[in-house]
Design an enzyme around this catalytic site. Structure first.
Site, PDB file in Angstrom:
ATOM      1  N   ARG A 125      55.686  11.212  27.311  1.00  0.00           N
ATOM      2  CA  ARG A 125      55.244  11.462  25.927  1.00  0.00           C
ATOM      3  C   ARG A 125      56.023  10.497  25.036  1.00  0.00           C
ATOM      4  O   ARG A 125      57.250  10.548  24.986  1.00  0.00           O
ATOM      5  CB  ARG A 125      55.517  12.906  25.508  1.00  0.00           C
ATOM      6  CG  ARG A 125      55.315  13.112  24.015  1.00  0.00           C
ATOM      7  CD  ARG A 125      55.302  14.558  23.604  1.00  0.00           C
ATOM      8  NE  ARG A 125      54.044  15.189  23.972  1.00  0.00           N
ATOM      9  CZ  ARG A 125      53.603  16.331  23.461  1.00  0.00           C
ATOM     10  NH1 ARG A 125      54.313  16.976  22.559  1.00  0.00           N
ATOM     11  NH2 ARG A 125      52.446  16.846  23.841  1.00  0.00           N
TER      12      ARG A 125
ATOM     13  N   HIS B 229      45.678  11.778  23.744  1.00  0.00           N
ATOM     14  CA  HIS B 229      46.276  12.980  24.350  1.00  0.00           C
ATOM     15  C   HIS B 229      45.309  13.497  25.430  1.00  0.00           C
ATOM     16  O   HIS B 229      44.709  14.565  25.292  1.00  0.00           O
ATOM     17  CB  HIS B 229      46.513  14.028  23.261  1.00  0.00           C
ATOM     18  CG  HIS B 229      47.440  15.141  23.658  1.00  0.00           C
ATOM     19  ND1 HIS B 229      48.086  15.185  24.881  1.00  0.00           N
ATOM     20  CD2 HIS B 229      47.833  16.268  22.998  1.00  0.00           C
ATOM     21  CE1 HIS B 229      48.835  16.277  24.942  1.00  0.00           C
ATOM     22  NE2 HIS B 229      48.693  16.957  23.819  1.00  0.00           N
TER      23      HIS B 229
ATOM     24  N   GLN C  58      45.337  17.168  27.018  1.00  0.00           N
ATOM     25  CA  GLN C  58      44.865  18.252  26.154  1.00  0.00           C
ATOM     26  C   GLN C  58      43.346  18.339  26.162  1.00  0.00           C
ATOM     27  O   GLN C  58      42.778  19.427  26.279  1.00  0.00           O
ATOM     28  CB  GLN C  58      45.378  18.047  24.722  1.00  0.00           C
ATOM     29  CG  GLN C  58      44.998  19.171  23.794  1.00  0.00           C
ATOM     30  CD  GLN C  58      45.699  20.480  24.136  1.00  0.00           C
ATOM     31  OE1 GLN C  58      46.910  20.503  24.251  1.00  0.00           O
ATOM     32  NE2 GLN C  58      44.939  21.551  24.318  1.00  0.00           N
TER      33      GLN C  58
ATOM     34  N   ASP D 125      43.074  19.530  14.126  1.00  0.00           N
ATOM     35  CA  ASP D 125      44.469  19.328  14.522  1.00  0.00           C
ATOM     36  C   ASP D 125      45.278  19.196  13.231  1.00  0.00           C
ATOM     37  O   ASP D 125      44.708  19.113  12.135  1.00  0.00           O
ATOM     38  CB  ASP D 125      44.566  18.058  15.391  1.00  0.00           C
ATOM     39  CG  ASP D 125      45.920  17.865  16.052  1.00  0.00           C
ATOM     40  OD1 ASP D 125      46.771  18.771  15.977  1.00  0.00           O
ATOM     41  OD2 ASP D 125      46.139  16.779  16.633  1.00  0.00           O
TER      42      ASP D 125
ATOM     43  N   CYS E 158      44.661  22.189  19.477  1.00  0.00           N
ATOM     44  CA  CYS E 158      45.600  21.907  20.577  1.00  0.00           C
ATOM     45  C   CYS E 158      46.931  22.626  20.398  1.00  0.00           C
ATOM     46  O   CYS E 158      47.665  22.806  21.359  1.00  0.00           O
ATOM     47  CB  CYS E 158      45.802  20.407  20.715  1.00  0.00           C
ATOM     48  SG  CYS E 158      46.604  19.631  19.312  1.00  0.00           S
TER      49      CYS E 158
ATOM     50  N   ARG F  48      46.115  24.243  30.091  1.00  0.00           N
ATOM     51  CA  ARG F  48      46.921  23.035  30.332  1.00  0.00           C
ATOM     52  C   ARG F  48      47.557  23.130  31.717  1.00  0.00           C
ATOM     53  O   ARG F  48      47.584  22.162  32.478  1.00  0.00           O
ATOM     54  CB  ARG F  48      48.021  22.897  29.264  1.00  0.00           C
ATOM     55  CG  ARG F  48      47.544  22.549  27.859  1.00  0.00           C
ATOM     56  CD  ARG F  48      47.042  21.116  27.757  1.00  0.00           C
ATOM     57  NE  ARG F  48      48.048  20.130  28.111  1.00  0.00           N
ATOM     58  CZ  ARG F  48      48.988  19.656  27.294  1.00  0.00           C
ATOM     59  NH1 ARG F  48      49.045  20.076  26.052  1.00  0.00           N
ATOM     60  NH2 ARG F  48      49.849  18.734  27.678  1.00  0.00           N
TER      61      ARG F  48
HETATM   62  N1  NVA Z   1      48.204  15.218  16.895  1.00  0.00           N
HETATM   63  C1  NVA Z   1      49.383  16.005  17.192  1.00  0.00           C
HETATM   64  C2  NVA Z   1      49.208  16.729  18.493  1.00  0.00           C
HETATM   65  C3  NVA Z   1      50.368  17.575  18.914  1.00  0.00           C
HETATM   66  C4  NVA Z   1      50.174  18.217  20.254  1.00  0.00           C
HETATM   67  C5  NVA Z   1      50.590  15.092  17.236  1.00  0.00           C
HETATM   68  O1  NVA Z   1      50.467  13.985  17.784  1.00  0.00           O
HETATM   69  O2  NVA Z   1      51.637  15.469  16.711  1.00  0.00           O
HETATM   70  N1   CP Z   2      49.340  20.755  22.483  1.00  0.00           N
HETATM   71  C1   CP Z   2      50.489  20.204  22.877  1.00  0.00           C
HETATM   72  O1   CP Z   2      50.534  19.141  23.509  1.00  0.00           O
HETATM   73  O2   CP Z   2      51.598  20.937  22.552  1.00  0.00           O
HETATM   74  P1   CP Z   2      53.137  20.510  22.656  1.00  0.00           P
HETATM   75  O3   CP Z   2      53.385  19.494  21.588  1.00  0.00           O
HETATM   76  O4   CP Z   2      53.884  21.788  22.433  1.00  0.00           O
HETATM   77  O5   CP Z   2      53.394  19.937  24.022  1.00  0.00           O
END
Ligand code: NVA
Ligand code: CP
Length: 308
Positions: free
Chosen positions: A106, A133, A136, A222, A262, A290
């Site tokens: 990540r 992502h 997800q 989101d 998500c 997930r």
């Molecule tokens: N779009 C959000 C998703 C978090 C799971 C982010 O990137 O922070």
């Molecule tokens: N939806 C998701 O990826 O959540 P986290 O940021 O908690 O991993």
């Protein structure tokens, strides 16, 4: 040597047949898990998880998932490893992939996971980048399938930021042949080059979020401010206030429409409590799934297709 290693860095990395297999496999793995029947195809294998951004669901689902498959997880973050001190990503990939069977990353730029994968001896999974992502959306489509059947030919309404989730939905629409109706505030539009999709191919842009939601089979959104964009929070609050999934939006969608997010969510911003805690919302199933889809994904990347 790494020519045969498969990675999951964006949704477009797999084709429709592979997704059909993964969804069948996730159903089988989920059923076995619910029946407390052990399944250890990745016995003794090691997953390395690298986090440059915060996480609850991704860390938990990968860590629990690899353990349930018989393996182990090692957690690394950039605060207390050499990764945050400028070691070249290629050097890190060489070293980490010699000590593990699978890597999940990540991070910020998509380019980082791609450079890592190019030098990795083992499969690499994108656990979220600024651009995509895929894990997800894999869980989200599996959730849709469980509740409503195939997503082929359906309409997904995306209300809000053209972020990593939105880009991934756009790729998924091309691979699995459905449509996305997108509505973003001015200045936050889809960039097909970033999403790596054909302009207006499987998506249509609507200025008004109500029009995007009209007749949709699934309404999803989101956060207004994704990780890494925190300094824009106030500006985004002003720009996004009319891009909220509320009762009015759900009313124009299909009566059978599901709501997905998500998570983590901000009630009162991108979604009202009434919708996210209401009868059309499947957000907890999405979160749980997930675990199941990523177990199918890890098994597939390490061992290939298994007998079903
Ligand atoms: N779009 C959000 C998703 C978090 C799971 C982010 O990137 O922070
Ligand atoms: N939806 C998701 O990826 O959540 P986290 O940021 O908690 O991993």
């Amino acid at each position: 040597m790494s020519a045969k290693v498969r990675h999951f860095l964006q949704f477009a990395d797999f084709d429709a047949e592979e997704y059909a297999y993964l969804f069948r496999r996730a159903t089988w793995i989920k059923r076995k898990f619910k029946a407390y029947e052990p399944w250890h195809p990745l016995f003794d294998r090691t997953l390395v998880m690298i986090f440059e951004k915060a996480s609850t669901r991704t860390r938990l689902s990968f860590e629990a998932g690899i353990q349930q498959l018989g393996g182990f997880a090692v957690y690394l973050n950039t605060r207390d490893s050499q990764l945050g001190r400028g070691e070249p990503v290629e050097d890190a990939a060489e070293v980490i992939s010699r000590m593990s069977d699978l890597v999940m990353i990540r991070t910020y730029k998509q380019e980082i996971v791609e450079r890592f994968a190019a030098r990795s001896r083992v499969p690499v999974i994108n656990g979220l980048t600024n651009e995509f992502h895929p894990c997800q959306v894999l869980a989200d489509i599996f959730t849709f399938l469980e509740h409503r059947g195939s997503i082929r030919g359906r309409v997904v309404a995306w209300i809000g930021d053209a972020n990593n989730m939105c880009n991934t939905w756009l790729q998924a629409a091309e691979v699995l042949d459905f449509k996305v109706h997108v509505s973003t505030p001015p200045g936050y539009e889809v960039n097909p080059e970033v999403a790596r999709v054909r302009p207006n191919g499987h998506y249509e842009v609507f200025a008004d979020p109500i029009e995007a939601a009209r007749g949709a089979d699934l309404v999803t959104t989101d956060v207004w401010t994704s990780m890494g964009f925190e300094e824009e929070t106030e500006e985004r609050r002003r720009a996004f206030h009319a891009w909220q999934v509320n009762a009015e939006i759900m009313q124009v969608a299909s009566p059978e429409a599901l709501f997905m997010h998500c998570l983590p969510a901000h009630r009162g911003e991108e979604v009202t409590a009434e919708v996210i805690d209401g009868p059309q919302s499947v957000v907890w199933d999405e979160a749980e799934n997930r675990l199941h889809v990523q177990k199918a994904l890890m098994e597939y990347l390490v061992l290939g297709q298994m007998g079903e």
